[in-house]
Design a protein around this motif. Structure first.
Motif, PDB file in Angstrom:
ATOM      1  N   ARG A  41       0.831  -1.202   0.000  1.00  0.00           N
ATOM      2  CA  ARG A  41       0.000   0.000   0.000  1.00  0.00           C
ATOM      3  C   ARG A  41       0.866   1.252   0.000  1.00  0.00           C
ATOM      4  O   ARG A  41       0.597   2.216  -0.735  1.00  0.00           O
ATOM      5  CB  ARG A  41      -0.929   0.003   1.207  1.00  0.00           C
ATOM      6  N   ARG A  45       1.567   4.280  -3.353  1.00  0.00           N
ATOM      7  CA  ARG A  45       1.291   5.714  -3.277  1.00  0.00           C
ATOM      8  C   ARG A  45       2.069   6.471  -4.342  1.00  0.00           C
ATOM      9  O   ARG A  45       1.656   7.545  -4.774  1.00  0.00           O
ATOM     10  CB  ARG A  45       1.633   6.244  -1.881  1.00  0.00           C
ATOM     11  N   ARG A  48       3.330   3.140 -10.093  1.00  0.00           N
ATOM     12  CA  ARG A  48       2.208   2.871 -10.988  1.00  0.00           C
ATOM     13  C   ARG A  48       2.599   1.730 -11.922  1.00  0.00           C
ATOM     14  O   ARG A  48       2.996   1.946 -13.064  1.00  0.00           O
ATOM     15  CB  ARG A  48       1.839   4.128 -11.789  1.00  0.00           C
ATOM     16  N   GLN A  69      -8.664  -0.191  -2.396  1.00  0.00           N
ATOM     17  CA  GLN A  69      -7.956   1.073  -2.231  1.00  0.00           C
ATOM     18  C   GLN A  69      -7.310   1.530  -3.528  1.00  0.00           C
ATOM     19  O   GLN A  69      -7.335   2.725  -3.859  1.00  0.00           O
ATOM     20  CB  GLN A  69      -6.911   0.935  -1.115  1.00  0.00           C
ATOM     21  N   VAL A  70      -6.725   0.599  -4.273  1.00  0.00           N
ATOM     22  CA  VAL A  70      -6.116   0.958  -5.555  1.00  0.00           C
ATOM     23  C   VAL A  70      -7.186   1.444  -6.517  1.00  0.00           C
ATOM     24  O   VAL A  70      -6.984   2.419  -7.259  1.00  0.00           O
ATOM     25  CB  VAL A  70      -5.352  -0.250  -6.148  1.00  0.00           C
ATOM     26  N   ARG A  71      -8.331   0.807  -6.503  1.00  0.00           N
ATOM     27  CA  ARG A  71      -9.412   1.224  -7.398  1.00  0.00           C
ATOM     28  C   ARG A  71      -9.857   2.656  -7.092  1.00  0.00           C
ATOM     29  O   ARG A  71     -10.288   3.386  -7.977  1.00  0.00           O
ATOM     30  CB  ARG A  71     -10.606   0.267  -7.261  1.00  0.00           C
ATOM     31  N   ALA A  72      -9.752   3.070  -5.829  1.00  0.00           N
ATOM     32  CA  ALA A  72     -10.168   4.423  -5.462  1.00  0.00           C
ATOM     33  C   ALA A  72      -9.161   5.478  -5.903  1.00  0.00           C
ATOM     34  O   ALA A  72      -9.534   6.631  -6.155  1.00  0.00           O
ATOM     35  CB  ALA A  72     -10.384   4.512  -3.950  1.00  0.00           C
ATOM     36  N   THR A  73      -7.891   5.106  -6.008  1.00  0.00           N
ATOM     37  CA  THR A  73      -6.848   6.088  -6.323  1.00  0.00           C
ATOM     38  C   THR A  73      -6.292   5.952  -7.736  1.00  0.00           C
ATOM     39  O   THR A  73      -5.834   6.941  -8.312  1.00  0.00           O
ATOM     40  CB  THR A  73      -5.685   5.969  -5.325  1.00  0.00           C
ATOM     41  N   ALA A  74      -6.309   4.741  -8.278  1.00  0.00           N
ATOM     42  CA  ALA A  74      -5.780   4.500  -9.631  1.00  0.00           C
ATOM     43  C   ALA A  74      -6.705   3.523 -10.340  1.00  0.00           C
ATOM     44  O   ALA A  74      -6.362   2.356 -10.552  1.00  0.00           O
ATOM     45  CB  ALA A  74      -4.358   3.946  -9.561  1.00  0.00           C
ATOM     46  N   THR A 155     -16.299   7.676 -13.570  1.00  0.00           N
ATOM     47  CA  THR A 155     -15.059   7.073 -13.082  1.00  0.00           C
ATOM     48  C   THR A 155     -15.159   5.573 -13.289  1.00  0.00           C
ATOM     49  O   THR A 155     -15.935   4.893 -12.620  1.00  0.00           O
ATOM     50  CB  THR A 155     -14.835   7.378 -11.592  1.00  0.00           C
TER      51      THR A 155
END
Length: 232
Positions: A41, A45, A48, A69-74, A155
């Protein structure tokens, strides 16, 4: 495939992690190998990777939670889940957390490589994009991989975008799950539950009431049909 493919593999089994890393590294992939969900995690940050390979059972942060969490940021990062849970329902649960694909343990290393390659090809593909077009409340700019609904940009994960674009390009046509697997995933065969889960996820984003869809309809015993006509 062009530029070197960067793969992050997060797997707490040291033997599996070593074998996968050595195999991919020996075939020219740039591999980041991690054994802990919290460490992964933190790394994500700033990193990529072209593809993220996640074990579902991880210390610190589970693969399922890390996927969310990755889906929310990338949202467009391709994700493959590794799972020792081998029932269809358990595999579907992994896809529900946002994965694009899964590989069940024990797996062939060549199969994992082929699935990584398929995701990278589609994410890097250079297409002759159609001119921007509209269909009902949806507007599409395929050149920039963007879709709007009623004027608001959506999104979407990379796979959700590809699925929705495929449906928008085939309106009022009944598509079997095999048609969708081939058209969106590029597979001539595969687990049709993958399609079922992604259709469910897409409905949650495009339908005013996902339980009673008006755009992405189920044709029982046949497949799905996308329409912007009157509600069924």
């Amino acid at each position: 495939m062009g530029a070197r493919v960067e793969v992050m593999v997060v797997e707490d089994d040291e033997t599996v992690l070593g074998v996968v890393s050595d195999y991919l590294g020996g075939r020219g992939y740039a591999v980041t190998a991690l054994r802990d969900g919290l460490v992964a995690r933190d790394a994500l940050r700033t990193a990529r990777p072209d593809v993220l390979v996640l074990d579902r059972m991880l210390p610190g942060v589970s693969g399922d939670e890390l996927c969310r969490q990755v889906r929310a940021t990338a949202p467009r990062t391709p994700i493959i889940m590794l799972t020792a849970l081998d029932t269809v329902e358990q595999r579907i649960d992994g896809l529900e957390h946002g994965a694009d694909d899964y590989v069940a343990k024990p797996f062939a290393l060549r199969e994992l490589q082929l699935r990584i390659d398929a995701l990278v090809r589609r994410s890097r593909a250079v297409h002759v994009s159609p001119a921007p077009f509209s269909l009902g409340p949806f507007r599409v700019d395929a050149a920039h991989r963007r879709i709007w609904a009623d004027g608001a940009e959506m999104t979407l994960t990379a796979r959700e975008y590809e699925l929705f674009l495929f449906l928008l390009q085939n309106p009022d046509r009944t598509l079997t799950r095999d048609d969708i697997l081939h058209g969106v995933w590029g597979w001539s065969f595969g687990e049709v539950s993958t399609v079922t889960v992604h259709v469910r996820r897409l409905r949650e984003k495009i339908e005013p009431e996902p339980r009673y869809p008006r755009y992405l309809l189920t044709e029982w015993g046949r497949g799905y049909r996308f329409t912007v006509g009157a509600a069924a």
